[in-house]
Design a protein around this motif. Structure first.
Motif, PDB file in Angstrom:
ATOM      1  N   LYS A   1      25.532  15.914  -6.831  1.00 60.95           N
ATOM      2  CA  LYS A   1      26.624  15.526  -7.468  1.00 60.95           C
ATOM      3  C   LYS A   1      27.689  16.505  -7.680  1.00 60.95           C
ATOM      4  CE  LYS A   1      24.448  11.849 -10.517  1.00 60.95           C
ATOM      5  NZ  LYS A   1      24.178  11.360 -12.032  1.00 60.95           N
ATOM      6  N   GLU A   2      27.380  17.801  -7.865  1.00 57.52           N
ATOM      7  CA  GLU A   2      28.194  18.815  -7.983  1.00 57.52           C
ATOM      8  C   GLU A   2      28.899  19.157  -6.617  1.00 57.52           C
ATOM      9  OE1 GLU A   2      26.542  22.165 -10.491  1.00 57.52           O
ATOM     10  OE2 GLU A   2      24.621  20.825 -10.379  1.00 57.52           O
ATOM     11  N   THR A   3      27.937  19.050  -5.543  1.00 60.29           N
ATOM     12  CA  THR A   3      28.422  19.488  -4.329  1.00 60.29           C
ATOM     13  C   THR A   3      29.500  18.268  -3.809  1.00 60.29           C
ATOM     14  OG1 THR A   3      26.234  20.381  -3.790  1.00 60.29           O
ATOM     15  CG2 THR A   3      27.765  20.028  -1.871  1.00 60.29           C
ATOM     16  N   MET A   4      29.109  17.357  -4.101  1.00 61.27           N
ATOM     17  CA  MET A   4      30.124  16.169  -3.721  1.00 61.27           C
ATOM     18  C   MET A   4      31.451  16.055  -4.702  1.00 61.27           C
ATOM     19  SD  MET A   4      27.571  12.804  -3.317  1.00 61.27           S
ATOM     20  CE  MET A   4      28.869  11.549  -3.223  1.00 61.27           C
ATOM     21  N   PHE A   5      31.313  16.683  -5.764  1.00 58.34           N
ATOM     22  CA  PHE A   5      32.496  16.682  -6.702  1.00 58.34           C
ATOM     23  C   PHE A   5      33.530  17.811  -6.064  1.00 58.34           C
ATOM     24  CE2 PHE A   5      34.457  18.771 -10.058  1.00 58.34           C
ATOM     25  CZ  PHE A   5      35.408  17.735 -10.743  1.00 58.34           C
ATOM     26  N   VAL A   6      32.801  19.075  -5.608  1.00 57.97           N
ATOM     27  CA  VAL A   6      33.640  20.204  -5.190  1.00 57.97           C
ATOM     28  C   VAL A   6      33.996  19.964  -3.963  1.00 57.97           C
ATOM     29  CG1 VAL A   6      33.396  22.634  -4.576  1.00 57.97           C
ATOM     30  CG2 VAL A   6      32.377  21.919  -6.483  1.00 57.97           C
ATOM     31  N   SER A   7      33.352  19.113  -3.045  1.00 60.07           N
ATOM     32  CA  SER A   7      33.888  18.690  -1.599  1.00 60.07           C
ATOM     33  C   SER A   7      34.813  18.064  -1.737  1.00 60.07           C
ATOM     34  CB  SER A   7      32.672  18.186  -0.737  1.00 60.07           C
ATOM     35  OG  SER A   7      31.503  19.028  -0.677  1.00 60.07           O
TER      36      SER A   7
END
Length: 901
Positions: free
Chosen positions: A123-129
């Protein structure tokens, strides 16, 4: 717990790697000035400021990583690190060529770097991407608006789509990597945790092994000691074994001798009794009944002795069987016929079902006779009246199968495995209903096993019980064994043989007398209650005591307590072990009841020792007797207690007489004080009347003249005169009451009166009050010509009571169906009048003062408190009594007693 520990470790990892990210970004963001210098020389100073601001933010973020309160927000710190890194790059893209700017490649680098470096979740990586992609798109749009002036340009630029696609693709790759990295990290943690746990377990196992080794060393020493002890013990056991054999021999000899010593006197008791009973027509009824009781209980004792000795022989292997060929059908039919009389006493239907004409077994008739007699005895004992017993006889290839089926009370499932144990009883409490010591079934199973047979039981509570016996069928050539001489089986003496046979066939039928009313005997002055569940013992005691006392009987503790409360006997002769409620509990309940607490109790028991005596005395027993006891002793103890009962009753009567005299003296004192009070108040009232009456009449006359002269239009003056008139009438009523109070005994001209007429006049004169209150008056007056009194005073009495009742009902605001009930009845030599209203009632604290002069329950100005005092005086003048009862906010009832002629 494990997940919490993982989250703590993951948070620590995030903080450490986020610090590394801050340092890298802090170094690499300013390093981009080298590229800025060669590609965008004209904007290098602006980019320098942007990169400097970004570095300052990164430095501040790096410092925050060392603050303990901030460390728990590791996820948020990582996302801020990404924002502070890619936001200046997006600004540079906007400030250069938008979608054509080569700096978009840095955004891909940021996504990959942080997705790989930091331990982010999916979730964090998708949010930042997505944040980077959206920020890049906004930068390109802003550049298009700034350089061309419209947004359409950006959507026609193929480079924009290319760059956005690769940023999105990089984000997907980085997110996938983060997802699997997070799973790998968690699995790695689990493996490490498992390894740590295994390590701990291994350490514990090692410690346990060390402890075991130490214990083994100690145990080895102990074993050596025990081994030495065993050698000594074996020597001791050998000596003990020799002694035990000697003791066993002595025990066998003892039982052999005791058999003779017990059977012989019992047989010599039974035979003379039986001989006397053959001449029963020549014996008085009481002697015949006593002989029957002696015979029954001697047979019972002889049977118990025989069964006990049989069990001992079986245990010692000293009982040999005389095997004969037996037709089990004929054998059982004979037994059934011999005990049918016992079943008939309880109206039990007993039947036999035979499936084959003959079934031959090898058995000892005497021993098998005991087996089936015991089973049928139990079936009859535990089957209620009007029940049924069925004996089903069948066989298979190897065994004769006999079932004894009853419709009795059944056996609890948890009791079934224990019913064949010696001395075990299903109900072993002190409140058991059926008698017995638990030998019969133990002997039965031993005898069946001695025939190489089996016995089983099935039962359901309140449905019945089935005993199933299997006995081997007859062999081709049965082996006949003789009986040992010391077994005393060869009763050459017919006397012994007859007694033993009678004892073996004796069946004790428990009478259904637990809950029924037993007959009362004797007509003595004092009453004795005999409570015993043994019918013979109860009858014997009752018959013995009936010569001197009135005797009540009960067969259970519950029935005994019920009779004690109902009849209140002088003495209770109470057995300890009783059905439903034992003797101790009966004692406690008798002592706790106010009606029975003084009854004398003698507790009977077969228990020996001091402890039962102490328990009996603590429970409230006055005396204690061990069984067996003599009739003379029982009568003597009862006579002593009866003497104490007489003395106790005499003392109680004297006390009651003194108490009654004391109460009468108190009442006389109260009446004297009241009389003096009334006399004083009467004198005072007479003086007031003399001074007030004449000027009051003058003022009333003057007021009447004034009212005639007033102009009709003078409204205020008319109202004032009316108020004065009301006040004068109030004073006149008070004077009238005082007059009645002061001269209440002047009218002594008593004459025959009709009480109904007095009440009718009173209700008419008080109708204005009752109508104003909306009260309905109900009258139920019995006529009589035997009342004499003052008609005037009684009318005044009823007016006062009716007016008071009307006011009480009126003051009860929520009163519905307001009513006053007047009732008059002749009871014995008195006429009873009651006035009942459903008004506000009287406070219990004030009810004792309502007849006192000038006492009122109303507010100031609403009464002088003379009405009820006048009523009390009038009734006293008529030699009567007046009482009041009330329930606050519900009702009040005045009761008047007037003597008849």
């Amino acid at each position: 717990m494990l997940l919490e520990k993982y989250q703590i470790e993951d948070n620590e990892r995030r903080i450490n790697l986020s610090k590394v990210g801050c340092i890298l970004s802090f170094v690499l963001v300013p390093a981009g000035l080298v590229i800025d210098h060669y590609i965008y020389t004209d904007k290098v100073y602006i980019f320098l400021i942007v990169r400097f601001i970004s570095s300052l933010l990164l430095l501040a973020l790096y410092i925050l990583h060392f603050v303990n309160r901030i460390k728990k927000y590791a996820k948020q710190l990582g996302i801020l690190l990404a924002f502070f890194t890619y936001l200046p790059l997006c600004y540079i893209i906007y400030a250069t060529n938008g979608s054509a700017s080569p700096y978009y490649a840095y955004l891909n680098l940021v996504i990959l770097a942080f997705g790989v470096l930091l331990p982010w979740s999916l979730k964090e990586t998708m949010f930042v991407s997505l944040s980077i992609l959206i920020t890049y798109i906004l930068s390109c749009i802003l550049y298009s608006l700034h350089s061309v002036g419209h947004i359409q340009f950006i959507f026609e630029d193929h480079i924009f789509y290319n760059n956005a696609f690769f940023i999105l693709l990089t984000g997907i790759i980085s997110s996938t990597s983060s997802y699997y990295n997070s799973i790998a990290r968690f699995k790695d943690y689990l493996l490490r945790a498992e390894l740590a746990q295994q390590k701990l377990k291994q350490e514990e196992i090692n410690k346990s092994l060390e402890s075991v080794n130490n214990e083994l060393g100690i145990s080895k020493i102990k074993l050596e000691t025990i081994n030495n002890d065993l050698i000594d013990t074996n020597s001791t056991l050998e000596i003990t074994n020799i002694k035990l054999k000697e003791m066993d021999q002595l025990k066998s000899e003892f039982f052999s001798n005791i058999q003779h010593e017990l059977r012989t006197p019992l047989t010599l008791i039974l035979s003379p009794i039986e001989e006397l009973l053959t001449k029963s027509h020549e014996l008085p009824g009481k002697i015949h009944e006593t002989l029957v009781v002696a015979q029954k209980n001697s047979l019972r004792l002889l049977k118990l002795v025989n069964e006990s000795l049989d069990i001992v022989r079986l245990e010692e292997g000293k009982m040999n069987l005389t095997l004969l060929s037996i037709d089990i059908n004929t054998f059982i039919l004979g037994i059934v016929e011999s005990i049918r009389y016992a079943a008939a006493k309880k109206r039990i239907k007993i039947s036999t079902v035979r499936h084959l004409e003959t079934i031959i077994i090898d058995g000892d008739p005497d021993r098998l006779d005991k087996v089936f007699i015991n089973l049928l005895n139990n079936a009859i004992k535990f089957t209620p009246n009007n029940g049924s017993i069925e004996i089903d006889i069948n066989s298979d290839d190897e065994f004769a199968i006999i079932k004894v089926i009853d419709s009795g009370i059944g056996i609890e499932e948890d009791q079934l495995p224990r019913i064949f144990k010696r001395f075990h009883q299903v109900d072993g409490s002190t409140t058991k209903i059926h008698q017995g010591v638990g030998i019969g079934l133990a002997l039965t199973i031993d005898l069946v096993k001695s025939h190489n047979g089996t016995i089983k039981v099935n039962s359901k509570v309140n449905e019945g019980t089935t005993f199933t016996i299997q006995l081997p069928l007859r062999k081709d050539q049965p082996e006949v064994k003789s009986v040992e001489i010391n077994e005393v089986r060869n009763d050459s003496d017919e006397l012994f043989a007859a007694a033993n046979k009678a004892a073996s066939r004796y069946i004790q039928i428990d009478e259904d007398s637990v809950s029924i009313d037993l007959p009362q005997l004797g007509s003595g002055e004092h009453t004795v209650l005999v409570v015993d569940d043994e019918p013979d013992m109860r009858r014997y005691l009752a018959n013995s005591l009936a010569e001197e006392y009135h005797v009540l009987q009960a067969a259970s503790g519950t029935k005994g307590l019920e009779l004690a409360i109902k009849e209140q006997p002088d003495i209770i002769l109470l057995d300890w072990m009783l059905p439903e409620m034992d003797g101790l509990e009966v004692c406690n309940k008798v002592r706790a009841n106010e009606l029975t607490k003084d009854i004398k109790i003698i507790l009977l028991t077969a228990l020996a020792g001091d402890e039962p005596k102490i328990k009996a005395l603590k429970a409230g027993a006055d005396d204690f007797m061990n069984k067996p006891f003599s009739t003379i002793e029982v009568k003597t103890r009862i006579a002593n207690l009866v003497h104490s009962v007489v003395l106790q009753k005499d003392l109680r009567n004297r006390y009651n007489e003194l108490n009654t005299a004391h109460k009468k003296l108190q009442e006389a004192e109260t009446q004297l004080v009241q009389s003096e009070k009334m006399s004083s108040l009467g004198t005072l009232a007479a003086g007031i009347l003399h001074e007030v009456n004449n000027p009051l009449n003058f003022m009333i006359t003057a007021l009447e003249f004034a009212k005639r002269e007033v102009d009709e239009n003078s409204t205020d003056l008319i109202e004032t005169l009316q108020d004065i008139d009301s006040g004068m009438k109030r004073i006149k009523n008070i004077v009238t009451d005082l007059n009645t109070f002061a001269y209440s005994d002047n009218d002594k001209r008593f004459e025959p009166i009709q009480i109904e007429e007095c009440i009718n006049i009173a209700t008419t004169l008080s109708s204005s009050e009752t109508k104003e209150s909306g009260v309905k008056i109900y009258k139920n007056i019995e006529k009589t010509d035997k009342l004499c009194g003052s008609k005037t005073q009684l009318i005044h009495l009823f007016i006062n009571l009716i007016v008071n009742a009307s006011k009480a009902v009126k003051e009860k605001s929520e009163a519905k169906d307001a009513k006053i009930e007047l009732t008059g009845k002749i009871i014995n030599d008195k006429y009873i009048l009651t006035v009942l209203d459903n008004g506000i009632g009287i406070n219990p604290e004030k009810i004792s003062k309502v007849f006192d002069p000038f006492f009122t329950t109303r507010d100031v100005g609403k009464g002088m408190g003379l009405g009820l005092s006048i009523c009390h005086t009038i009734i006293k003048n008529h030699n009567g009594e007046i009482y009041v009862n009330s329930k606050l906010n519900e009702w009040t009832k005045f009761s008047i007693e007037l003597p008849l002629e």
